[in-house]
Write a protein that holds these residues in place. Structure first.
Motif, short mmCIF file in Angstrom:
data_model
loop_
_atom_site.label_atom_id
_atom_site.label_comp_id
_atom_site.label_asym_id
_atom_site.label_seq_id
_atom_site.Cartn_x
_atom_site.Cartn_y
_atom_site.Cartn_z
N ASP A 280 5.96 -6.39 4.41
CA ASP A 280 6.52 -5.32 4.36
C ASP A 280 7.89 -5.74 5.28
O ASP A 280 8.22 -5.46 6.19
N SER A 315 9.09 0.85 1.52
CA SER A 315 7.57 1.86 2.31
C SER A 315 6.56 1.42 1.66
O SER A 315 6.18 1.75 -0.11
N SER A 317 4.61 4.23 2.89
CA SER A 317 3.12 5.64 3.08
C SER A 317 4.09 7.13 1.60
O SER A 317 4.83 6.75 0.81
#
Length: 450
Positions: A280, A315, A317
């Motif tokens: 990532d 991301s 999250s």
């Protein structure tokens, strides 16, 4: 966020371990479906000595070869007698589609009604995440035809409950805005710029209209472009990314990356040689795989398809909006990247330089760029920009701004520029003076003429 602010709150806010388990389940089913129903993949698995039942997770996809647009074209008429990627009988095909063909012979895709529902759900999720509701009226400027975009958005509107004004282009009469008071428009940055100029010519300020949200689709853009369009219309501008192949992603109201509908399409980021998944935050090729729920059918499916687009994962999250699906950076096309002394320059780099605030009082935002010369000798980057009144523009000031931004973005070229073997020339035209205005379809804005 309140559940009403999601289309599918159970899926869109699913905890990531549960989402990963769902993805792996659908990868297993999709691979087996391909082995049983797709003529291409039946041969593909046999020729590569692959057992579909050994593919159990998304990590296993790295063991499979990557395909691309060339392979699709080589497996359809006129090269082959049949459409090898078609995975249903003709009686079960609802619609037939083709890509734009800007990079070669159009690729053919076949959609069942199940496919249509999946495609529409992707766009419906995007629209809901951007704040659209049943109270909205949306103008669709994307063209209606053999590509899926406009048709899919129209079907998606049914899921949201909003009304659609299907103009198919941004040259619609301004009276449509005055009469129907639309709250949203889907189009490209440059369609919005041209629309704003037409509104102003008819005495209507874009910022005073009913428009509350603009959705950009069909091409990547610079953040400077977004800011300029936001100021023109005094409204939110959201990015979306879609394709006939089935990659529909979009920004939510947080504008913190494009959400990928991971339960419907799997998206990996590969290194250029397709030997590893990239971590990532590292830029690489977008490689997608169709995902089917057990029991679903599909007219055309793709496994490890290199889109020829580039992005990175921002991301995984939970987003401020509450959604847990991963977010990616605004993708850009490799086909819009050129090399100057082995330094890559993308169309977005040019756009960012043009859309500087000091330029825009004089310029319309329209631009095109050409590269001339030879790699071992002198190379010239010629950028043409459009102005409403070119005689009132300062070519010196505009050239300084554009040159400064390009060299700031690409410091590796400063030495070549100082030595005089890399030149940046800026040319200003009046309205309609750019070459691209005389080309039908979606013209290229960055062309290599070496």
């Amino acid at each position: 966020m309140h559940p009403s602010q999601y289309l599918r709150s159970d899926i869109e806010t699913m905890k990531y371990p549960d989402l990963e388990a769902l993805i792996d389940e659908r990868i297993q089913y999709t691979i087996q479906y391909a082995a049983e129903h797709s003529p291409f993949y039946k041969n593909f698995f046999r020729e590569h000595n692959i057992s579909p039942y050994e593919i159990k997770s998304h990590e296993d996809l790295l063991e499979l070869p990557v395909i691309n647009g060339h392979i699709i074209r080589e497996n359809q008429p006129p090269v082959t007698q049949d459409f090898m990627f078609k995975s249903l009988d003709w009686k079960d095909i609802y619609t037939i589609h083709e890509t734009s063909g800007t990079s070669g012979t159009p690729k053919s895709f076949f959609l069942s009604w199940d496919d249509w529902k999946r495609y529409a759900e992707k766009y419906a999720r995007i629209f809901v995440s951007q704040g659209f509701t049943a109270e909205d009226k949306m103008i669709i400027c994307a063209s209606y035809g053999m590509n899926v975009g406009a048709n899919t958005m129209t079907l998606a509107a049914r899921e949201v409950g909003m009304s659609i004004i299907p103009t198919g282009k941004c040259t619609f009469p301004i009276r449509l805005i005055q009469s129907y008071q639309p709250t949203g428009i889907v189009g490209s940055v440059f369609k919005f710029l041209r629309l704003a100029r037409r509104m102003q010519a008819e005495g209507m300020k874009p910022a005073d209209s009913s428009i509350q949200r603009l959705v950009v689709g069909g091409e990547s853009f610079a953040e400077e472009s977004r800011k300029y369009v936001q100021e023109l219309f005094d409204c939110d501008v959201y990015n979306s990314y879609g394709s006939t192949e089935g990659t529909m992603c979009g920004e939510c109201q947080a504008i913190a990356g494009l959400h990928v509908p991971e339960d419907i399409v799997h998206l990996d980021i590969h290194d250029p040689r397709h030997q590893r998944f990239l971590p990532d935050g590292e830029e690489g090729h977008i490689v997608l795989t169709t995902l089917l729920k057990p029991g679903e059918r599909c007219g055309s499916l793709l496994i490890n398809y290199d889109t020829d687009d580039t992005t990175k994962v921002i991301s995984r999250s939970r987003c401020q909006c509450g959604r847990t699906h991963m977010r990616i950076q605004n993708p850009w096309r490799e086909s819009e990247t050129i090399q100057i002394f082995e330094v890559p320059i993308n169309r977005i780099d040019i756009e960012r330089a043009v859309f500087q605030s000091s330029n825009l009082p004089s310029l319309t935002g329209e631009y095109e760029a050409f590269v001339y010369g030879e790699e071992e000798n002198e190379i010239t980057l010629r950028i043409s920009v459009e102005a409403e009144d070119k005689d009132s523009c300062s070519i010196h000031d505009i050239t300084d701004v554009i040159t400064g931004i390009i060299l700031k973005q690409k410091p590796e070229l400063i030495g070549s520029y100082d030595d005089g073997i890399f030149q940046i020339l800026v040319h200003i035209t009046g309205p309609g003076g750019l070459e691209l205005h005389h080309i039908r379809g979606r013209p290229k804005r960055l062309m290599d003429r070496r």
